[in-house]
Structures are given as structure tokens and as C-alpha cells.
Design a protein around this motif. Structure first.
Motif, PDB file in Angstrom:
ATOM      1  N   ALA A   1       0.832  -1.201   0.000  1.00  0.00           N
ATOM      2  CA  ALA A   1       0.000   0.000   0.000  1.00  0.00           C
ATOM      3  C   ALA A   1       0.869   1.255   0.000  1.00  0.00           C
ATOM      4  N   ARG A   2       0.446   2.239  -0.769  1.00  0.00           N
ATOM      5  CA  ARG A   2       1.101   3.555  -0.802  1.00  0.00           C
ATOM      6  C   ARG A   2       0.022   4.613  -0.593  1.00  0.00           C
ATOM      7  N   PRO A   3      -0.490   4.714   0.628  1.00  0.00           N
ATOM      8  CA  PRO A   3      -1.628   5.607   0.869  1.00  0.00           C
ATOM      9  C   PRO A   3      -1.330   7.071   0.578  1.00  0.00           C
ATOM     10  N   GLU A   4      -0.051   7.425   0.537  1.00  0.00           N
ATOM     11  CA  GLU A   4       0.297   8.825   0.326  1.00  0.00           C
ATOM     12  C   GLU A   4       0.273   9.216  -1.145  1.00  0.00           C
ATOM     13  N   ALA A   5       0.194   8.231  -2.050  1.00  0.00           N
ATOM     14  CA  ALA A   5       0.338   8.538  -3.467  1.00  0.00           C
ATOM     15  C   ALA A   5      -0.745   7.837  -4.286  1.00  0.00           C
ATOM     16  N   ASN A   6      -1.081   8.453  -5.405  1.00  0.00           N
ATOM     17  CA  ASN A   6      -2.099   7.928  -6.308  1.00  0.00           C
ATOM     18  C   ASN A   6      -1.436   6.986  -7.316  1.00  0.00           C
ATOM     19  N   VAL A   7      -1.050   5.775  -6.858  1.00  0.00           N
ATOM     20  CA  VAL A   7      -0.339   4.840  -7.727  1.00  0.00           C
ATOM     21  C   VAL A   7      -1.027   3.480  -7.728  1.00  0.00           C
ATOM     22  N   ASP A   8      -0.878   2.779  -8.854  1.00  0.00           N
ATOM     23  CA  ASP A   8      -1.336   1.401  -8.916  1.00  0.00           C
ATOM     24  C   ASP A   8      -0.465   0.554  -8.000  1.00  0.00           C
ATOM     25  N   ALA A   9      -1.061  -0.455  -7.380  1.00  0.00           N
ATOM     26  CA  ALA A   9      -0.296  -1.231  -6.411  1.00  0.00           C
ATOM     27  C   ALA A   9      -0.777  -2.667  -6.314  1.00  0.00           C
ATOM     28  N   VAL A  10       0.164  -3.554  -6.066  1.00  0.00           N
ATOM     29  CA  VAL A  10      -0.120  -4.931  -5.676  1.00  0.00           C
ATOM     30  C   VAL A  10       0.028  -4.977  -4.158  1.00  0.00           C
ATOM     31  N   VAL A  11      -1.040  -5.319  -3.456  1.00  0.00           N
ATOM     32  CA  VAL A  11      -1.060  -5.174  -2.004  1.00  0.00           C
ATOM     33  C   VAL A  11      -1.221  -6.534  -1.321  1.00  0.00           C
TER      34      VAL A  11
ATOM     35  N   LEU B   1       2.555  -1.389 -14.058  1.00  0.00           N
ATOM     36  CA  LEU B   1       3.428  -0.274 -14.424  1.00  0.00           C
ATOM     37  C   LEU B   1       3.463  -0.059 -15.933  1.00  0.00           C
ATOM     38  N   LEU B   2       3.504  -1.157 -16.683  1.00  0.00           N
ATOM     39  CA  LEU B   2       3.652  -1.049 -18.131  1.00  0.00           C
ATOM     40  C   LEU B   2       2.343  -0.752 -18.848  1.00  0.00           C
ATOM     41  N   ALA B   3       1.219  -0.819 -18.130  1.00  0.00           N
ATOM     42  CA  ALA B   3      -0.058  -0.406 -18.718  1.00  0.00           C
ATOM     43  C   ALA B   3      -0.102   1.110 -18.695  1.00  0.00           C
ATOM     44  N   ASN B   4       0.669   1.734 -19.587  1.00  0.00           N
ATOM     45  CA  ASN B   4       0.886   3.175 -19.502  1.00  0.00           C
ATOM     46  C   ASN B   4      -0.301   3.980 -20.007  1.00  0.00           C
ATOM     47  N   PRO B   5      -0.294   5.303 -19.775  1.00  0.00           N
ATOM     48  CA  PRO B   5      -1.433   6.145 -20.153  1.00  0.00           C
ATOM     49  C   PRO B   5      -1.794   6.078 -21.621  1.00  0.00           C
ATOM     50  N   ALA B   6      -0.800   5.853 -22.498  1.00  0.00           N
ATOM     51  CA  ALA B   6      -1.122   5.776 -23.929  1.00  0.00           C
ATOM     52  C   ALA B   6      -1.972   4.562 -24.223  1.00  0.00           C
ATOM     53  N   GLU B   7      -1.809   3.493 -23.420  1.00  0.00           N
ATOM     54  CA  GLU B   7      -2.566   2.279 -23.654  1.00  0.00           C
ATOM     55  C   GLU B   7      -3.952   2.339 -23.029  1.00  0.00           C
ATOM     56  N   THR B   8      -4.117   3.114 -21.990  1.00  0.00           N
ATOM     57  CA  THR B   8      -5.429   3.233 -21.366  1.00  0.00           C
ATOM     58  C   THR B   8      -6.201   4.445 -21.889  1.00  0.00           C
ATOM     59  N   GLU B   9      -5.537   5.230 -22.740  1.00  0.00           N
ATOM     60  CA  GLU B   9      -6.142   6.429 -23.308  1.00  0.00           C
ATOM     61  C   GLU B   9      -6.513   7.442 -22.232  1.00  0.00           C
ATOM     62  N   GLN B  10      -5.780   7.450 -21.142  1.00  0.00           N
ATOM     63  CA  GLN B  10      -6.007   8.444 -20.085  1.00  0.00           C
ATOM     64  C   GLN B  10      -4.986   9.562 -20.259  1.00  0.00           C
ATOM     65  N   ASP B  11      -5.370  10.769 -19.976  1.00  0.00           N
ATOM     66  CA  ASP B  11      -4.403  11.861 -19.912  1.00  0.00           C
ATOM     67  C   ASP B  11      -3.520  11.600 -18.698  1.00  0.00           C
ATOM     68  N   PRO B  12      -2.167  11.480 -18.856  1.00  0.00           N
ATOM     69  CA  PRO B  12      -1.314  11.151 -17.721  1.00  0.00           C
ATOM     70  C   PRO B  12      -1.409  12.135 -16.578  1.00  0.00           C
ATOM     71  N   ALA B  13      -1.793  13.377 -16.863  1.00  0.00           N
ATOM     72  CA  ALA B  13      -1.865  14.368 -15.786  1.00  0.00           C
ATOM     73  C   ALA B  13      -3.217  14.362 -15.081  1.00  0.00           C
ATOM     74  N   ALA B  14      -4.177  13.608 -15.633  1.00  0.00           N
ATOM     75  CA  ALA B  14      -5.513  13.638 -15.048  1.00  0.00           C
ATOM     76  C   ALA B  14      -5.597  12.697 -13.853  1.00  0.00           C
ATOM     77  N   PRO B  15      -6.298  13.109 -12.781  1.00  0.00           N
ATOM     78  CA  PRO B  15      -6.443  12.232 -11.614  1.00  0.00           C
ATOM     79  C   PRO B  15      -7.358  11.061 -11.929  1.00  0.00           C
ATOM     80  N   VAL B  16      -6.881   9.842 -11.647  1.00  0.00           N
ATOM     81  CA  VAL B  16      -7.680   8.636 -11.847  1.00  0.00           C
ATOM     82  C   VAL B  16      -7.539   7.750 -10.623  1.00  0.00           C
ATOM     83  N   ALA B  17      -8.546   6.913 -10.400  1.00  0.00           N
ATOM     84  CA  ALA B  17      -8.474   5.996  -9.266  1.00  0.00           C
ATOM     85  C   ALA B  17      -7.418   4.938  -9.551  1.00  0.00           C
ATOM     86  N   PRO B  18      -6.506   4.703  -8.619  1.00  0.00           N
ATOM     87  CA  PRO B  18      -5.461   3.704  -8.861  1.00  0.00           C
ATOM     88  C   PRO B  18      -6.018   2.291  -8.861  1.00  0.00           C
ATOM     89  N   SER B  19      -5.353   1.414  -9.602  1.00  0.00           N
ATOM     90  CA  SER B  19      -5.696  -0.010  -9.592  1.00  0.00           C
ATOM     91  C   SER B  19      -5.007  -0.676  -8.410  1.00  0.00           C
TER      92      SER B  19
END
Length: 352
Positions: A168-178, A314-332
């Protein structure tokens, strides 16, 4: 009459993930076909399926996200606490296997459990244009360190970089295996209670590590806890202290397998036979755990799978998800269950 393929209903902007699902291919394969990413061309029936699915769904790529992602290199960073620790070696093996499958090179660095070094390495990898960074070590429980790390991760994301984590990385909006640390610790305690142990103690690493705090949380209150280094020698020192301060102890839960190996060594030094005089449980199920004498009862984590799953996030990058990298999204968040593996280091107490 030939069968007609019908696209699934889609609302809003169509994403690459939806195209991959429609074509029944992986996200990486869809990206290689439509974005020419990954350095390997997809031909034949697979490419035709992806193109057909994109046409049916009306897919339009996001050039901004792709441009940011392509500006990064094909290198990712893997930051661990200690390269000599078998825990991190197993995680690294899984992570590197997943990266190799995508044609990505991994640079690994060790922090020696110094949170300042983690910040420094993240900054260096960002400056070198790394595609992403996988944080494999436990998060810190120190608020100021966590705030600074969150700021660094956010800056990296604005430049098109990605960060994922193990734990868990509660301080950051990152995808994580927990890993389910608390549940694993609870299972260890219940096993000892079922065997009849009443005098149970814990040898733990520093509570500045979130992993330690989570595992302690699964044990509840009322147990004697001795804190030491998260190493074999730390476990040995803690156990020797325990044998002096609480000689009535009949069972010890060590919060990782290295510390458990140290407890076994201390028991031998003190003339305590395991499991007749002392039961010992570890955590992680490192490769050597089954080869100890006696073989170690421990809480198993699928370490290689954790590394592989985190690298895929990590490798499922923003270009592959079609998300703007700067936009806030819920982490996986991918939970990793634990399993208690009972071996020869635990038994019912000979006396209470």
C-alpha cells in the motif's frame, strides 16, 4: 448466411482497453497494432481482429497521451530495499520476467531501507527519462517522507512517467499490488492459539515500515513485541532478549523469514529445542524456509507473482489506457492473498 459480429455497447470515448476486450487480445497487443508500440509488429489474424474491433467501436486514439508516453525511454526502474534479501530477489525475478516480455529493460537500485535514497533514485530515474518506476520496498510511516514522495510521483506523472508499487502507498495515487499482511498475521496467531499456546511473543522490524505496522495490526493487542532490524541477525538479537525478559514464552511470530531464521539460531544458542520448547512462525515463505531445521512454518506470499503483476500494472501506460497522464484517476489495487504453510517448527506446548 455468414455470422455477423456485433460490437458491444460502448458509452463515452472508446478506450484501447475496450478495443482489446472486443478483439479478445491483450492490451499490449492492441497497442502494438494501433500505436506501433512495444517495438514488435503484430501481423496476420491478430492484427486484423484488432483493426476490425477498432472500426466497429469507432476507436480514436489519444495523441497527447501517446506523445507523452513515447517521449519516455524503454527503461524502467525497480527500487528495492536490499538486493541480497531473498524476498526482493523473488519479486525482482517476477518483475523482470514481465518486463522482458514487453521488450523493456529494468534498472534496479537498493535503498538499504533509507527513504531518502528512495526519493533520490526516483528523481534520478525521472531525470533520465525512465518510462516508469516500480517501488518494491515497504512504504514509510513517516508523514514528511510520504508527502515528499507523493510530490515527486505527481511531478513524474505530469511528464508522462508512471509509478507502481508493491504494498500500500496511501500517500500517493499509484497502482499497487497489495499483500494481505494483516490477514496472514492473524492466521499465524490463530494457528498458535489452536495448538494451545498462551505465551506468544513477536519479533518485528521497525514500525517506520508500513509492512511491519500492517502485520502487527493483524495480531491485535496484548502480545509482547520486540523490535529489531528486519534481518536474520535482528531476529537473533530480539529472540535472545526475549528469552531473558520473558522466559515463559512458548511461541514466537517473526514478521519475516529472515528474522525467523535468527530466532531458530538464538533458540539453539539458548538450548531451546524447536518445536518442543519453542514454536516459531515466519512470514513470506522464502525459498530457504523449507530447508531450515526444523522446516519453518510460515505465511506464504506469492512473491514472484507479486513482482510480475506489479510490473504489468506499471507497463499499462497512459497511452494504452487512453487516459491523460496528468488527469487524476483511481489507482488499480490488486490484492495478494496469504496462505499459512504448516511445517515442523510449530507444535503444541509441552507446558503452559
Amino acid at each position: 448466411m455468414p455470422a455477423v459480429s456485433r460490437a458491444r455497447p460502448v458509452t463515452g470515448a472508446v478506450t484501447l482497453k475496450q478495443v482489446a476486450a472486443e478483439a479478445e487480445v491483450s492490451l499490449a497487443t492492441a497497442s502494438r497494432v494501433l500505436h506501433r508500440s512495444g517495438g514488435r509488429e503484430v501481423r496476420g489474424e491478430l492484427a486484423e481482429r484488432v483493426q476490425a474491433a477498432a472500426g466497429r467501436l469507432g476507436y480514436v486514439s489519444n495523441p497527447h497521451a501517446q506523445a507523452l508516453a513515447r517521449a519516455r525511454s524503454s527503461t524502467v526502474g525497480l527500487i528495492v530495499h536490499d538486493v541480497t534479501d531473498p524476498y526482493f530477489a523473488a519479486i525482482a525475478a517476477g518483475a523482470m520476467h514481465a518486463a522482458h516480455a514487453e521488450g523493456v529493460m529494468v534498472m534496479m537500485a537498493a535503498t538499504f531501507r533509507d527513504p531518502e535514497l528512495e526519493l533520490e533514485y526516483l528523481s534520478r530515474l525521472r531525470a533520465q527519462g525512465a518510462r516508469g518506476v516500480l517501488l518494491a520496498g515497504s512504504a514509510s510511516t513517516q508523514a514528511r517522507v510520504s508527502e515528499r514522495l507523493a510530490e515527486s510521483i505527481a511531478a513524474f506523472a505530469r511528464e508522462g512517467g508512471r509509478v507502481a508499487a508493491i504494498g500500500a502507498r496511501p500517500e500517493a495515487n499509484v497502482d499497487a499490488v497489495v499483500p494481505e499482511n494483516a490477514a496472514g498475521a492473524t492466521a499465524a496467531l490463530e494457528h498458535l492459539r489452536e495448538q494451545g499456546h498462551q505465551h506468544i511473543a513477536v519479533v518485528a522490524g521497525p514500525e517506520t515500515l508500513l509492512t511491519v505496522r500492517e502485520r502487527l495490526g493483524g495480531l491485535g493487542r496484548g502480545l509482547r513485541v520486540i523490535e529489531s532490524d528486519f534481518t536474520r541477525e535482528g531476529g537473533r538479537r530480539a529472540a535472545l532478549e526475549l528469552f531473558t525478559s520473558a522466559p515463559e514464552t512458548t511461541a514466537v511470530i517473526a514478521l519475516n523469514d529472515l528474522m525467523a531464521a535468527g530466532v531458530l539460531a538464538a533458540a539453539a544458542e539458548a538450548g531451546r529445542q524447536v518445536p518442543r520448547d519453542l514454536s516459531v512462525i515466519g512470514f513470506d515463505d522464502l525459498p530457504f524456509a523449507a530447508d531450515l531445521n526444523p522446516a519453518l512454518t510460515t505465511v506464504r506470499l506469492p512473491l514472484r507473482q507479486m513482482g510480475e503483476s506489479a510490473m504489468k500494472l506499471l507497463l499499462a501506460n497512459p497511452a494504452e489506457t487512453e487516459q491523460d497522464p496528468a488527469a487524476p484517476v483511481a489507482p488499480s489495487v490488486v490484492p495478494m492473498p496469504t496462505e499459512l504453510v504448516v511445517r515442523g517448527s510449530t507444535a503444541a506446548p509441552t507446558s503452559s
